[in-house]
Design a protein around this motif. Structure first.
Motif, PDB file in Angstrom:
ATOM      1  N   ALA A 635       0.781  -1.168  -0.021  1.00 60.39           N
ATOM      2  CA  ALA A 635       0.023  -0.066  -0.003  1.00 60.39           C
ATOM      3  C   ALA A 635       0.889   1.311  -0.062  1.00 60.39           C
ATOM      4  N   LYS A 636       2.057   1.189   0.821  1.00 62.85           N
ATOM      5  CA  LYS A 636       2.682   2.439   0.922  1.00 62.85           C
ATOM      6  C   LYS A 636       3.593   2.560  -0.413  1.00 62.85           C
ATOM      7  N   THR A 637       4.055   1.443  -0.953  1.00 65.87           N
ATOM      8  CA  THR A 637       4.752   1.578  -2.140  1.00 65.87           C
ATOM      9  C   THR A 637       4.064   1.935  -3.479  1.00 65.87           C
ATOM     10  N   THR A 638       2.836   1.195  -3.743  1.00 66.17           N
ATOM     11  CA  THR A 638       2.400   1.725  -5.099  1.00 66.17           C
ATOM     12  C   THR A 638       0.828   2.281  -4.809  1.00 66.17           C
ATOM     13  N   GLY A 639       0.110   2.083  -3.642  1.00 62.04           N
ATOM     14  CA  GLY A 639      -1.177   2.584  -3.370  1.00 62.04           C
ATOM     15  C   GLY A 639      -2.076   1.439  -3.906  1.00 62.04           C
ATOM     16  N   THR A 640      -1.435   0.349  -4.384  1.00 62.17           N
ATOM     17  CA  THR A 640      -2.559  -0.851  -4.832  1.00 62.17           C
ATOM     18  C   THR A 640      -1.859  -2.111  -4.045  1.00 62.17           C
ATOM     19  N   LEU A 641      -2.503  -3.152  -4.421  1.00 62.23           N
ATOM     20  CA  LEU A 641      -2.088  -4.491  -3.793  1.00 62.23           C
ATOM     21  C   LEU A 641      -1.751  -5.293  -4.792  1.00 62.23           C
ATOM     22  N   TRP A 642      -0.751  -6.264  -4.555  1.00 62.98           N
ATOM     23  CA  TRP A 642       0.179  -6.802  -5.770  1.00 62.98           C
ATOM     24  C   TRP A 642      -0.269  -8.415  -5.912  1.00 62.98           C
ATOM     25  N   GLU A 643       0.213  -8.999  -7.242  1.00 61.29           N
ATOM     26  CA  GLU A 643      -0.086 -10.173  -7.673  1.00 61.29           C
ATOM     27  C   GLU A 643       0.909 -11.235  -6.739  1.00 61.29           C
ATOM     28  N   ASN A 644       2.170 -10.757  -6.591  1.00 63.85           N
ATOM     29  CA  ASN A 644       3.005 -11.723  -5.945  1.00 63.85           C
ATOM     30  C   ASN A 644       3.422 -10.730  -4.527  1.00 63.85           C
ATOM     31  N   MET A 645       4.326 -11.224  -3.684  1.00 66.27           N
ATOM     32  CA  MET A 645       4.668 -10.993  -2.686  1.00 66.27           C
ATOM     33  C   MET A 645       5.589  -9.755  -2.768  1.00 66.27           C
ATOM     34  N   THR A 646       6.397 -10.127  -3.880  1.00 66.77           N
ATOM     35  CA  THR A 646       7.317  -8.899  -4.471  1.00 66.77           C
ATOM     36  C   THR A 646       7.000  -8.231  -5.799  1.00 66.77           C
ATOM     37  N   THR A 647       7.845  -7.439  -6.298  1.00 65.97           N
ATOM     38  CA  THR A 647       7.271  -6.322  -7.539  1.00 65.97           C
ATOM     39  C   THR A 647       7.780  -7.097  -8.804  1.00 65.97           C
ATOM     40  N   VAL A 648       8.091  -8.683  -8.745  1.00 65.74           N
ATOM     41  CA  VAL A 648       8.308  -9.217  -9.936  1.00 65.74           C
ATOM     42  C   VAL A 648       7.200  -9.269 -11.180  1.00 65.74           C
ATOM     43  N   ALA A 649       5.710  -8.930 -10.688  1.00 62.58           N
ATOM     44  CA  ALA A 649       4.675  -9.232 -11.455  1.00 62.58           C
ATOM     45  C   ALA A 649       3.839  -7.893 -11.164  1.00 62.58           C
ATOM     46  N   SER A 650       2.595  -7.909 -11.534  1.00 63.10           N
ATOM     47  CA  SER A 650       1.591  -6.914 -11.497  1.00 63.10           C
ATOM     48  C   SER A 650       1.552  -6.402 -10.026  1.00 63.10           C
ATOM     49  N   CYS A 651       1.531  -5.095  -9.834  1.00 65.21           N
ATOM     50  CA  CYS A 651       1.531  -4.610  -8.572  1.00 65.21           C
ATOM     51  C   CYS A 651       0.085  -3.945  -8.499  1.00 65.21           C
ATOM     52  N   ASN A 652      -0.729  -4.428  -9.180  1.00 62.05           N
ATOM     53  CA  ASN A 652      -2.091  -3.994  -9.307  1.00 62.05           C
ATOM     54  C   ASN A 652      -3.153  -5.125  -9.665  1.00 62.05           C
ATOM     55  N   HIS A 653      -3.517  -5.991  -8.485  1.00 66.12           N
ATOM     56  CA  HIS A 653      -4.110  -7.297  -8.860  1.00 66.12           C
ATOM     57  C   HIS A 653      -5.587  -7.253  -8.127  1.00 66.12           C
ATOM     58  N   GLY A 654      -6.464  -7.664  -8.888  1.00 63.12           N
ATOM     59  CA  GLY A 654      -7.909  -7.347  -8.394  1.00 63.12           C
ATOM     60  C   GLY A 654      -8.221  -8.357  -7.371  1.00 63.12           C
ATOM     61  N   PHE A 655      -7.851  -9.688  -7.406  1.00 59.59           N
ATOM     62  CA  PHE A 655      -8.087 -10.673  -6.348  1.00 59.59           C
ATOM     63  C   PHE A 655      -7.559  -9.995  -4.956  1.00 59.59           C
ATOM     64  N   ALA A 656      -6.574  -9.015  -5.015  1.00 60.64           N
ATOM     65  CA  ALA A 656      -5.771  -8.800  -3.675  1.00 60.64           C
ATOM     66  C   ALA A 656      -6.604  -7.845  -3.055  1.00 60.64           C
ATOM     67  N   SER A 657      -7.744  -7.024  -3.636  1.00 55.66           N
ATOM     68  CA  SER A 657      -8.663  -6.360  -2.898  1.00 55.66           C
ATOM     69  C   SER A 657      -9.537  -7.044  -1.866  1.00 55.66           C
TER      70      SER A 657
END
Length: 739
Positions: A635-657
């Motif tokens: 949340a602090k890094t991108t303001g959205t929730l990610w696909e993985n626990m790291t930034t290797v993939a999408s940093c805005n993934h619907g299921f994470a909501s």
């Protein structure tokens, strides 16, 4: 009228009725008065072709007027040079949804211009279907059709060659990048009624289309401003989705390239980070321009490169996100929880425009499994199941799905799969979602209409059952989660079979079929016998010389979560394993790992299943703390929730909501809202919070709950919609006092 036509008609009527209680969302239409589908003759299958349609008409006085549009592949509409909308709302193969826009406030006495750009991509993708291009549009004022495609009052069509067709794809999952060649009069065709520089092209009437109502709210097009952080680098407040805009003054012929991504990599924009070509190119002649991309993109950082001479005056974004998320409220005395909830809301609205997308950047695809989690959030934030209805209806409409076996469901849809790929596991999640849809909607028509597809899916799996009743050697992409678990899927994959048991149970519950529930329990018993080694469940067994050999070295964290989530395991059946998972796994294992041979879970979906299990067995304080530990950094890094626990993939993934649903259910205490039986379940739990309040839409009404904890007493106030009954469970260590 055949059965399918009848079902579609009833579903359309249900949508129309359902919107009557809300006064701000959408105007439903399912047909045109006169308009017919058109496209430049002989070009309906031409790849990456953009056609500019316009109509000038004269009005003496302003009256109520609507513009109705259906199109393939994508369109952008303007009235008198002012942006109106982007579309269409996606639908299944051979079906097209109609958008209807109130344009009265954009009209003026005298000449008016309605202009529509349509890009026909004609290429397979996960985002937009590979179908012949067309536009079907009309303007209706009162009871009079002012202009209609394919009639004597037709739109004029122009091929302006402003968008370059021979460009790379944006990604494997999405069509083409955008490259424009423009002069300073680039937009006169949509702003100047006397414009006559273009030569109209002849259009042919296309085959009649199967039309549907839009069914979901129209997007939020709010303008977001960026901040400049260097000569060529701009940043938005958070990861955002929409149309990238810029104002630029060009002094000499120049090439301007925009690069973008969700975060910075080594203090720069890595436009290939997601396996995408995240850039836009403009070749511009001298002049002043205000430009917006035709397609929506997701980014936090924007980098500009000017080859030539020009000045970027401003960069911005026109949002393209869900508009129906702001009636819901959540607030506690913990600012971290509040921030995480708002991040989940932001993530959801960028991923739930007209279907449940996995991510709004790389794919914009409607993935199963992701949708299971996103659908819960949709109901919590909007109080309706409109998007889920469309999502499920898209799977209902085709008699068969091209390029995959009969009975199987596409892993994402509406999408093209010419490589014949599918995920058998994701089709199982479809049935689990359908069971929950039956509870949060009153849509019995949809449930019954999908029954043949559910049973066809069950039939599909039968040839893969071995003598033990387990699925073995499933075809295509067997997917457990983004972790080592996906490497242990050979032959008998136990997480897949745990899910299979869950699917059988769900189908049995939906359609009152006890035989399926009995089979589910048999599957669970076999898994317990084969997979568990005394400490952990193993992920798979490989058949060698006709005999199954369980691979005891193939053990993953997510396999344990599958076992508990799908009731193969319970704390009573496996108390030692449960205590290990509870006390030695989760975020703390990253610091001190007593089980190095057990491969870590990832966000999708293992860590979210962990939260579900903690919820089920009442460990809410731990659930809350782990949520903050794992997701607050996102949340602090991108303001959205990610696909993985790291930034290797999408940093805005619907299921994470889904974290928003977790907070409503487990922290606020609104355990269940069940419109199908008009019941609300409240469960107060044990947390360290001093106060919490929330407002959850239920149709046009709300469930509101507010509580304060002091001196071992929870004082609460509760309001529920008319006609609902409520049950209250106290699982906290406090007494309850209703205010």
């Amino acid at each position: 009228m055949n059965l399918k036509t009848f079902v579609i008609t009833i579903l359309s009527l249900l949508i129309t009725v359902s919107v009557k209680g809300n006064d701000f969302l959408f105007n439903e239409v399912s047909s045109f008065v006169k308009a017919k589908p058109i496209w430049p003759e002989g070009n309906e299958k031409k790849q990456n072709m953009t056609v500019s349609f316009r109509r000038v008409f004269h009005v003496k006085s302003i009256e109520s007027a609507n513009l109705k549009i259906a199109a393939s592949t994508d369109y952008r509409a303007y009235v008198n040079g002012k942006f109106l909308a982007h579309g269409p709302c996606v639908a299944a193969h051979d079906y097209y949804r109609i958008d209807s826009y109130e344009i009265t406030n954009l009209l003026k006495p005298g000449d008016n211009i309605v202009s529509i750009e349509v890009s026909g991509y004609n290429t397979p993708s996960y985002y937009l279907l590979d179908q012949p291009s067309f536009l079907q549009a009309e303007v209706v004022a009162g009871n009079k059709v002012i202009t209609a495609s394919g009639t004597s009052d037709d739109f004029s069509a122009y091929i302006l060659n402003q968008r370059k067709p021979d460009v790379p794809r944006f990604s494997f999952q999405r069509p083409f990048t955008e490259y424009y060649i423009l002069s300073s009069d680039y937009n006169q065709w949509m702003t100047d009624a006397s414009w006559n520089k273009g030569q109209p092209v002849s259009c042919a009437i296309q085959p009649e289309k199967k039309l549907l109502p839009r069914g979901v709210p129209y997007p939020d097009y709010s303008i977001l401003r960026s901040s400049q952080i260097s000569d060529s680098l701009y940043v938005f407040t958070s990861n955002s989705t929409g149309f990238i805009g810029l104002s630029v003054k060009v002094k000499k012929p120049s090439k301007i390239t925009l690069f973008f991504d969700e975060l910075l990599s080594n203090n720069d924009v890595n436009y290939k980070r997601l396996g995408t070509e995240s850039y836009i190119v403009y070749d511009l002649q001298p002049g002043d321009y205000t430009l917006e991309t035709f397609e929506p993109y997701t980014l936090k950082y924007l980098k500009t490169k000017i080859e030539g001479e020009g000045d970027i005056l401003m960069t911005y974004m026109r949002s393209y996100v869900n508009s129906d998320v702001h009636r819901a409220e959540f607030e506690s005395n913990d600012v971290g929880l509040n921030f995480l909830f708002e991040t989940a809301r932001e993530t959801f609205r960028q991923n739930a425009l007209d279907i449940f997308m996995d991510c709004p950047s790389r794919e914009r695809a409607g993935w199963l499994c992701d949708s299971y989690f996103s659908a819960r959030v949709a109901f919590d934030l909007s109080g309706y199941t409109w998007i889920e209805h469309n999502f499920l209806q898209n799977f209902l409409l085709p008699d068969t799905f091209k390029d995959i076996p009969h009975g199987m469901l596409p892993m994402c849809y509406p999408s093209d799969h010419p490589n014949n790929n599918f995920i058998p596991n994701w089709a199982m999640w479809f049935v689990l979602e359908l069971e929950e849809y039956a509870k949060r909607s009153t849509d019995k028509v949809m449930i019954e209409a999908l029954k043949p597809k559910v049973y066809d899916l069950i039939e599909y799996f039968k040839p893969f059952k071995n003598k033990d009743g387990l699925l073995e050697k499933l075809d295509k992409w067997v997917f457990v989660e983004w972790s080592a678990a996906n490497s242990f899927v050979q032959d008998v994959n136990y997480p897949s079979n745990m899910l299979y048991a869950g699917m059988l149970d769900a189908a049995g519950n939906i359609y009152n079929d006890s035989s399926l529930k009995k089979e589910a329990e048999k599957v669970r018993k076999v898994i317990r016998k084969q997979s568990f080694d005394g400490q952990f469940f193993s992920d798979n067994a490989v058949r060698k010389n006709g005999k199954l050999e369980v691979q005891r070295n193939n053990q993953t964290e997510v396999c344990q979560y599958y076992a508990f989530y799908f009731n193969v395991a319970t704390p009573e059946l496996y108390p030692e394993l449960w205590q290990r998972l509870l006390n030695e796994f989760g975020p703390k294992r990253k610091i001190n790992n007593p089980y190095p041979s057990i491969h870590f879970a990832n966000a999708f979906i293992g860590n979210y299943l962990r939260l579900e299990i903690l919820s089920r067995y009442g460990h809410i304080r731990q659930l809350m703390n782990e949520s903050l530990d794992e997701y607050l950094i996102m949340a602090k890094t991108t303001g959205t929730l990610w696909e993985n626990m790291t930034t290797v993939a999408s940093c805005n993934h619907g299921f994470a909501s889904h974290i928003a649903h977790v907070f409503y259910r487990d922290i606020l205490g609104v355990k269940n809202i069940l419109p199908n039986i008009k019941k609300i379940e409240i469960k107060f739990t044990d947390t360290d919070l001093k106060s919490c309040k929330g407002k959850i839409p239920v149709g046009p009404e709300y469930v509101t709950l507010e509580w304060v904890k002091k001196d071992n007493v929870i004082s609460y106030s509760l309001n529920i919609p008319e006609g609902y009954e409520v049950t209250i469970e106290n699982a906290s260590n406090c007494s309850l006092h209703k205010q």
